[in-house]
Design an enzyme around this catalytic site. Structure first.
Site, PDB file in Angstrom:
ATOM      1  N   HIS A 182       5.783  -8.251  -2.494  1.00  0.00           N
ATOM      2  CA  HIS A 182       5.734  -7.025  -3.302  1.00  0.00           C
ATOM      3  C   HIS A 182       5.597  -7.438  -4.764  1.00  0.00           C
ATOM      4  CE1 HIS A 182       6.597  -3.346  -5.308  1.00  0.00           C
ATOM      5  NE2 HIS A 182       7.844  -3.658  -5.622  1.00  0.00           N
ATOM      6  N   HIS A 214       4.079  -6.249  -8.968  1.00  0.00           N
ATOM      7  CA  HIS A 214       3.736  -5.189  -9.913  1.00  0.00           C
ATOM      8  C   HIS A 214       2.423  -5.575 -10.599  1.00  0.00           C
ATOM      9  CE1 HIS A 214       8.260  -3.881 -10.381  1.00  0.00           C
ATOM     10  NE2 HIS A 214       7.836  -3.854  -9.140  1.00  0.00           N
ATOM     11  N   TYR A 249     -14.047 -10.028   2.349  1.00  0.00           N
ATOM     12  CA  TYR A 249     -12.713 -10.616   2.377  1.00  0.00           C
ATOM     13  C   TYR A 249     -11.611  -9.595   2.156  1.00  0.00           C
ATOM     14  CZ  TYR A 249     -14.263 -15.311   3.197  1.00  0.00           C
ATOM     15  OH  TYR A 249     -14.787 -16.425   3.796  1.00  0.00           O
TER      16      TYR A 249
END
Length: 228
Positions: free
Chosen positions: A93, A95, A120
């Site tokens: 995860h 930002h 891709y």
């Protein structure tokens, strides 16, 4: 791979992501699911660029901390993706700038955030879902991810960032990077009427590489992830 090596790999990939500006400050988190059902997860308020292998949080299968620092507050979103994708062994995860920017655009389709721009992207990410904004750490984000029923290995949290699962940590990292680069391409080409992959080209990739797209699946099935 030994737990020591897994801890070192989390630190290595975390540093790589941080040094290339893909998640600033103490943002972002990484988790690995272990054979005993427990997890390794990056600590709360820890920069991915300066992780200590010995301080990585070790959780048991019930989510109870066994050793290391207190884990990230984003545990609910990791748990939701693991619970709905049986093949997921790692989650990243971030930002990352372009992925976050993409979530704010009005034309984005929540069921397919990006068009088929490159082979891709399809091979590593399949398609990407968008879930609405929730306060970081809000348990409701877990419900939103569970509502996707495991159909997606890559999810964007509105105004927040990507959450990407893979069958290895390397696969999850590479898919997250591919998502970020594809978001960047989309923003560069927005309004220029670019030529995307045709339905025939997408079908060829699906056949040649076993790409799983949510539109081809049945809701509620426990899906195997591709992310590689």
């Amino acid at each position: 791979m030994s737990e020591t090596k897994l801890r070192e790999s989390i630190c290595m990939f975390g540093r790589s992501l941080f040094e290339r500006g893909l998640t600033p400050g103490s943002s972002g988190n990484i988790s690995l699911r272990l054979d005993d059902g427990g997890w390794l997860v990056t600590p709360t308020n820890a920069s991915l660029g300066f992780l200590d292998p010995a301080r990585i949080s070790r959780l048991d299968a019930t989510g109870r901390i066994i050793s290391g620092d207190a884990p990230t507050k984003e545990i609910p979103l990791h748990e939701a993706l693991y619970d709905t994708r049986s093949s997921a062994r790692a989650i990243v995860h971030l930002h990352s700038t372009h992925s976050v920017a993409l979530t704010m655009l009005p034309e984005i389709d929540p069921k397919a955030v990006l068009p088929p721009m490159t082979p891709y992207y399809l091979m590593r990410c399949g398609q990407t879902a968008l879930v609405p904004y929730y306060r970081p750490g809000d348990p409701a984000v877990s419900d939103a991810i569970r509502g996707l029923a495991g159909r997606y290995s890559s999810v964007l949290l509105a105004n927040h960032g990507p959450v990407v699962a893979g069958d290895t940590l390397e696969a999850a990292v590479f898919a997250t990077e591919e998502l970020e680069e594809t978001a960047r391409l989309y923003l560069l080409l927005r309004g220029l009427n670019p030529r995307y992959l045709s339905p025939e080209q997408v079908a060829d990739l699906v056949k040649a590489f076993g790409v799983s797209l949510p539109a081809d699946d049945h809701a509620g099935h426990d899906h195997e992830g591709h992310g590689h």
